[in-house]
Design a protein around this motif. Structure first.
Motif, PDB file in Angstrom:
ATOM      1  N   LEU A 294       3.777  -2.444   0.854  1.00  0.00           N
ATOM      2  CA  LEU A 294       2.459  -2.476   1.482  1.00  0.00           C
ATOM      3  C   LEU A 294       2.525  -3.042   2.896  1.00  0.00           C
ATOM      4  N   THR A 295       3.420  -4.019   3.114  1.00  0.00           N
ATOM      5  CA  THR A 295       3.598  -4.587   4.461  1.00  0.00           C
ATOM      6  C   THR A 295       4.146  -3.529   5.419  1.00  0.00           C
ATOM      7  N   ASP A 296       5.117  -2.734   4.949  1.00  0.00           N
ATOM      8  CA  ASP A 296       5.665  -1.654   5.786  1.00  0.00           C
ATOM      9  C   ASP A 296       4.586  -0.623   6.128  1.00  0.00           C
ATOM     10  N   ILE A 297       3.770  -0.287   5.136  1.00  0.00           N
ATOM     11  CA  ILE A 297       2.701   0.699   5.374  1.00  0.00           C
ATOM     12  C   ILE A 297       1.720   0.175   6.413  1.00  0.00           C
ATOM     13  N   ARG A 298       1.409  -1.119   6.348  1.00  0.00           N
ATOM     14  CA  ARG A 298       0.480  -1.715   7.322  1.00  0.00           C
ATOM     15  C   ARG A 298       0.995  -1.534   8.756  1.00  0.00           C
ATOM     16  N   ALA A 299       2.293  -1.768   8.954  1.00  0.00           N
ATOM     17  CA  ALA A 299       2.888  -1.612  10.285  1.00  0.00           C
ATOM     18  C   ALA A 299       2.785  -0.159  10.750  1.00  0.00           C
ATOM     19  N   GLN A 300       2.972   0.774   9.826  1.00  0.00           N
ATOM     20  CA  GLN A 300       2.882   2.192  10.195  1.00  0.00           C
ATOM     21  C   GLN A 300       1.448   2.582  10.536  1.00  0.00           C
ATOM     22  N   LEU A 301       0.479   2.073   9.771  1.00  0.00           N
ATOM     23  CA  LEU A 301      -0.925   2.401  10.029  1.00  0.00           C
ATOM     24  C   LEU A 301      -1.399   1.866  11.366  1.00  0.00           C
ATOM     25  N   ASP A 302      -0.793   0.783  11.828  1.00  0.00           N
ATOM     26  CA  ASP A 302      -1.168   0.229  13.131  1.00  0.00           C
ATOM     27  C   ASP A 302      -0.758   1.145  14.274  1.00  0.00           C
ATOM     28  N   SER A 303       0.276   1.975  14.051  1.00  0.00           N
ATOM     29  CA  SER A 303       0.730   2.870  15.118  1.00  0.00           C
ATOM     30  C   SER A 303       0.308   4.317  14.890  1.00  0.00           C
ATOM     31  N   VAL A 304       0.173   4.736  13.633  1.00  0.00           N
ATOM     32  CA  VAL A 304      -0.254   6.094  13.304  1.00  0.00           C
ATOM     33  C   VAL A 304      -1.532   5.991  12.473  1.00  0.00           C
ATOM     34  N   LYS A 305      -2.681   6.209  13.095  1.00  0.00           N
ATOM     35  CA  LYS A 305      -3.965   6.027  12.429  1.00  0.00           C
ATOM     36  C   LYS A 305      -4.160   7.074  11.330  1.00  0.00           C
ATOM     37  N   ASN A 306      -4.695   6.617  10.207  1.00  0.00           N
ATOM     38  CA  ASN A 306      -4.899   7.505   9.069  1.00  0.00           C
ATOM     39  C   ASN A 306      -6.041   6.929   8.223  1.00  0.00           C
ATOM     40  N   PRO A 307      -7.307   7.339   8.470  1.00  0.00           N
ATOM     41  CA  PRO A 307      -8.467   6.735   7.792  1.00  0.00           C
ATOM     42  C   PRO A 307      -8.377   6.768   6.273  1.00  0.00           C
TER      43      PRO A 307
ATOM     44  N   ASN B  45       4.341  11.887   9.890  1.00  0.00           N
ATOM     45  CA  ASN B  45       4.245  10.481   9.499  1.00  0.00           C
ATOM     46  C   ASN B  45       2.996  10.199   8.667  1.00  0.00           C
ATOM     47  N   ARG B  46       1.905  10.911   8.928  1.00  0.00           N
ATOM     48  CA  ARG B  46       0.681  10.693   8.148  1.00  0.00           C
ATOM     49  C   ARG B  46       0.909  11.035   6.677  1.00  0.00           C
ATOM     50  N   ASP B  47       1.602  12.141   6.431  1.00  0.00           N
ATOM     51  CA  ASP B  47       1.899  12.500   5.047  1.00  0.00           C
ATOM     52  C   ASP B  47       2.819  11.475   4.404  1.00  0.00           C
ATOM     53  N   ALA B  48       3.754  10.936   5.196  1.00  0.00           N
ATOM     54  CA  ALA B  48       4.644   9.899   4.679  1.00  0.00           C
ATOM     55  C   ALA B  48       3.847   8.681   4.235  1.00  0.00           C
ATOM     56  N   GLU B  49       2.829   8.293   5.030  1.00  0.00           N
ATOM     57  CA  GLU B  49       1.990   7.144   4.663  1.00  0.00           C
ATOM     58  C   GLU B  49       1.282   7.388   3.331  1.00  0.00           C
ATOM     59  N   LEU B  50       0.765   8.614   3.156  1.00  0.00           N
ATOM     60  CA  LEU B  50       0.079   8.932   1.905  1.00  0.00           C
ATOM     61  C   LEU B  50       1.043   8.901   0.717  1.00  0.00           C
ATOM     62  N   SER B  51       2.277   9.386   0.920  1.00  0.00           N
ATOM     63  CA  SER B  51       3.273   9.351  -0.155  1.00  0.00           C
ATOM     64  C   SER B  51       3.660   7.909  -0.487  1.00  0.00           C
ATOM     65  N   GLU B  52       3.758   7.051   0.551  1.00  0.00           N
ATOM     66  CA  GLU B  52       4.075   5.639   0.305  1.00  0.00           C
ATOM     67  C   GLU B  52       2.971   4.967  -0.512  1.00  0.00           C
ATOM     68  N   LEU B  53       1.740   5.322  -0.249  1.00  0.00           N
ATOM     69  CA  LEU B  53       0.628   4.744  -1.017  1.00  0.00           C
ATOM     70  C   LEU B  53       0.670   5.213  -2.478  1.00  0.00           C
ATOM     71  N   LYS B  54       1.062   6.482  -2.687  1.00  0.00           N
ATOM     72  CA  LYS B  54       1.227   6.955  -4.070  1.00  0.00           C
ATOM     73  C   LYS B  54       2.332   6.158  -4.771  1.00  0.00           C
TER      74      LYS B  54
END
Length: 672
Positions: free
Chosen positions: A302-315, A276-285
């Motif tokens: 960006l709203t979807d990514i925010r929800a994911q970051l709240d559950s899967v931390k990724n500095p 999931n962390r890699d997915a977050e980085l791909s979504e940001l790209k």
């Protein structure tokens, strides 16, 4: 850049076979559970260790290794992880047969190094990595050496030395081919190919990066079917490559292709249990593409990514998300919201930067050199003691031989008077012969002793002079009056010149330093790029620029990377030294069929005709000061010529006094 999997390490065959097999099955079962659910896997191992007390060394080591990995990666409890790493080392030492557990010992040192590295104790980390490397080298264990090269690649990548990182990852891949092939080895090897591609991309070598991304996907396609039971993880690996490829095409401006790859990556790695962390980085790209294209779906993404970051931390993802949100609201002219997210972005960016600053400031190459030097000193002390013992034995035998000769001589004296004169003459002849032979041997020993003393003196001088140079550099950073600063700058210049002379003396007096050494396939474009990158700062001191023209198609030569690197650094450094302020230096690579021709051209002071035939001589009298007064020791070009010729190549130059010099190197291509 990586996904850690747990594999079984090699077991010692001397333990009771039935007992070992029983506990191996139990620990293998615990590992399988762990790979799907780490907490359950550790709970299962707890029960195994609680019920059985007589577990053998190899099996107990595997259990502790699993605990160490769990607290290091899952719980991020470095204190507990270190306790288990120390326990791993302790049980190997108690086994009484450390050599039989060389593989485990290497794993132990690397585990301790990883923990020290994660906690910012970089000198201790490098020391343990070095011990792991020595363990693998001394026991011819390429798997351990592959682990070392992998870690060095990660360090170089985090220090932003991307070309060097790529070379380490490639080296680790080559060393891994000698490991036992299982899923863990397969997964690491595809990761190494992907990391090589990422490093090339970061270094600006997009064509090389694309080649290695394609190699990664081909490797997964051809080798992946052998491990169908882990098809889910193979899909995760492909998704990671798609995301990284997307970043490459973003840099090329091909947003359509990049968007397609990123969406494929996200669709796989957003699934539960995947990366999931890699997915977050791909979504940001992908969000970056939407930002450039003013896509109306940007805010929803960006709203979807925010929800994911709240559950899967990724500095790292958190920093980029705030940056994108700030840019979005700035475009919407909602400046208050934009300012809020800009403040969050700056705060998080500073926090992340602080965690990497200490790493970037550490000189890993110097620390490894210091460790190797200390190891060399210890070995020399051991060798010296052995030589003293051998010398003592030799002296005893020499005395015995002299006594025997004396007895024989006395016996001859008692023989017939008719042969007395003849015996005396024979004895004199033998004595003169012995004296001449001894004198010849003493000359040989004296010559070798001279080189040894010269190396020892140079080596012993290098550390204190290096310390003086470092202290002077630190003092120059402080505020002081002009006179003090000029004196310190003179000291710094003198110490740097002394260090350069010492290093050249050490090399020219070494027994094997100029031999070709270990050869490997090396990309000549990358080698030259690395050499120039390390010398740009030196050229900048004289406001000079180094311009490189590489081959259009990358070409790999079968050479010793470090030796040819030294030759190129020497030639470019000379060009800098003998060129005026603000001039350009040109480095060019030409394909000549079976050969590669490299040229280094400057527009400096040139070489006078009367010394042209002396420039390649050792300790040549043709040495001259540079355009800024830089000293010359007359060793560099001699060393370079020996290295090039040991590779079967040739080196020459063309020069006109006052109009610059061009040095040429011709190297043979590898025979296919």
């Amino acid at each position: 850049m990586s996904l850690i999997l747990l594999g079984s390490c090699s077991k010692n065959q001397s333990e009771d076979a039935s007992t070992t097999n029983y506990y191996s099955k139990e620990i293998d079962k615990g590992r399988d559970i762990y790979n799907n659910n780490p907490a359950k896997g550790i709970h299962y191992l707890d029960s195994v260790l609680a019920q059985h007390k007589n577990i053998g060394t190899a099996n107990l080591f595997e259990a502790y290794e699993l605990y160490c990995t769990y607290y290091y990666r899952v719980h991020v409890n470095y204190d507990k992880a270190m306790r288990y790493a120390d326990s791993m080392l302790n049980i190997i030492q108690k086994s009484g047969n450390i050599k039989a557990y060389a593989k485990q010992l290497g794993i132990c040192y690397f585990s301790k190094g990883d923990i020290y590295f994660a906690t910012g104790h970089f000198p201790e980390a490098y020391q343990n990595y070095y011990l792991g490397k020595v363990t693998g080298k001394n026991n011819f264990d390429n798997c351990t050496l592959a682990d070392y090269s992998y870690r060095m690649g990660m360090i170089m990548y985090k220090q932003a030395h991307f070309s060097i990182a790529a070379n380490y990852f490639k080296e680790s891949f080559a060393e891994s081919t000698n490991c036992t092939m299982n899923f863990v080895t397969f997964y690491r090897m595809q990761e190494l190919l992907d990391n090589t591609a990422i490093s090339y991309n970061k270094a600006g070598l997009s064509d090389s990066a694309l080649v290695y991304f394609d190699r990664t996907l081909v490797y997964l396609k051809h080798e992946g079917p052998k491990y169908n039971e882990r098809a889910d993880l193979i899909e995760v690996a492909k998704a990671v490559v798609y995301g990284n490829l997307g970043q490459l095409y973003i840099a090329k401006g091909d947003y359509i292709k990049a968007e397609d790859l990123l969406k494929k990556s996200i669709a796989i790695n957003l699934k539960k249990g995947n990366d999931n962390r890699d997915a977050e980085l791909s979504e940001l790209k992908l969000a970056n593409i939407y930002t450039k294209n003013n896509d109306p779906g940007l805010l929803d993404l960006l709203t979807d990514i925010r929800a994911q970051l709240d559950s899967v931390k990724n500095p790292d993802a958190e920093v980029e998300w705030n940056h994108l949100m700030a840019n979005y609201y700035e475009r919407q002219n909602e400046l208050k919201k934009a300012l809020h997210y800009f403040d969050e972005y700056d705060l998080l960016k500073d926090s992340v930067a602080k965690t990497t600053q200490k790493l970037k400031e550490s000189d890993v190459n110097q620390q490894f050199k210091d460790l190797e030097n200390q190891s060399t000193i210890n070995n020399l002390k051991t060798d010296n003691q052995l030589k003293q013992n051998y010398l003592t034995v030799a002296l005893i035998y020499s005395v015995m031989a002299l006594i025997i000769i004396l007895l024989i001589f006395l016996n001859w004296r008692r023989s017939k008077a008719s042969i007395k004169d003849l015996s005396r003459l024979n004895a004199q002849v033998l004595q003169q012969k012995d004296i001449l032979e001894q004198a010849f041997k003493e000359l040989e020993v004296a010559d070798k002793e001279k080189d040894r003393i010269l190396r020892a003196v140079a080596h012993d001088l290098r550390n204190p002079i290096g310390g003086i140079a470092s202290l002077t550099a630190l003092m120059l950073m402080e505020e002081m009056d002009t006179e003090q600063k000029e004196l310190l700058e003179l000291i710094q210049s003198a110490t740097n010149n002394s260090l350069e002379l010492i290093n050249e003396i050490l090399e020219v007096t070494g027994n094997t330093s100029l031999n070709t050494g270990k050869k490997q396939m090396v990309d000549i474009n990358t080698l030259l790029s690395n050499s120039i990158e390390l010398l740009r700062f030196k050229a900048a001191e004289k406001n000079q620029k180094i311009k490189l023209e590489t081959l259009e198609t990358p070409e790999e030569l079968f050479i010793n990377r470090e030796k040819i690197w030294r030759v190129m650094s020497n030639l470019i450094s000379n060009a800098i030294k003998f060129s005026p302020q603000g001039s350009d230096i040109y480095v060019k690579v030409i394909n000549e069929g079976d050969n590669i021709l490299i040229s280094v051209t400057d527009h400096g002071i040139g070489i006078p005709d009367n010394i042209k035939n002396q420039v390649f001589n050792m300790f040549t009298q043709a040495k001259r000061a540079g355009t800024a007064g830089e000293p010359s020791f007359g060793l560099g070009l001699s060393i370079s010529k020996q290295i090039v010729e040991s590779h079967g190549g040739e080196i020459w130059f063309k020069s006109e006094p006052g109009n610059g010099t061009t040095f040429y190197i011709r190297l043979k291509k590898a025979v296919s």
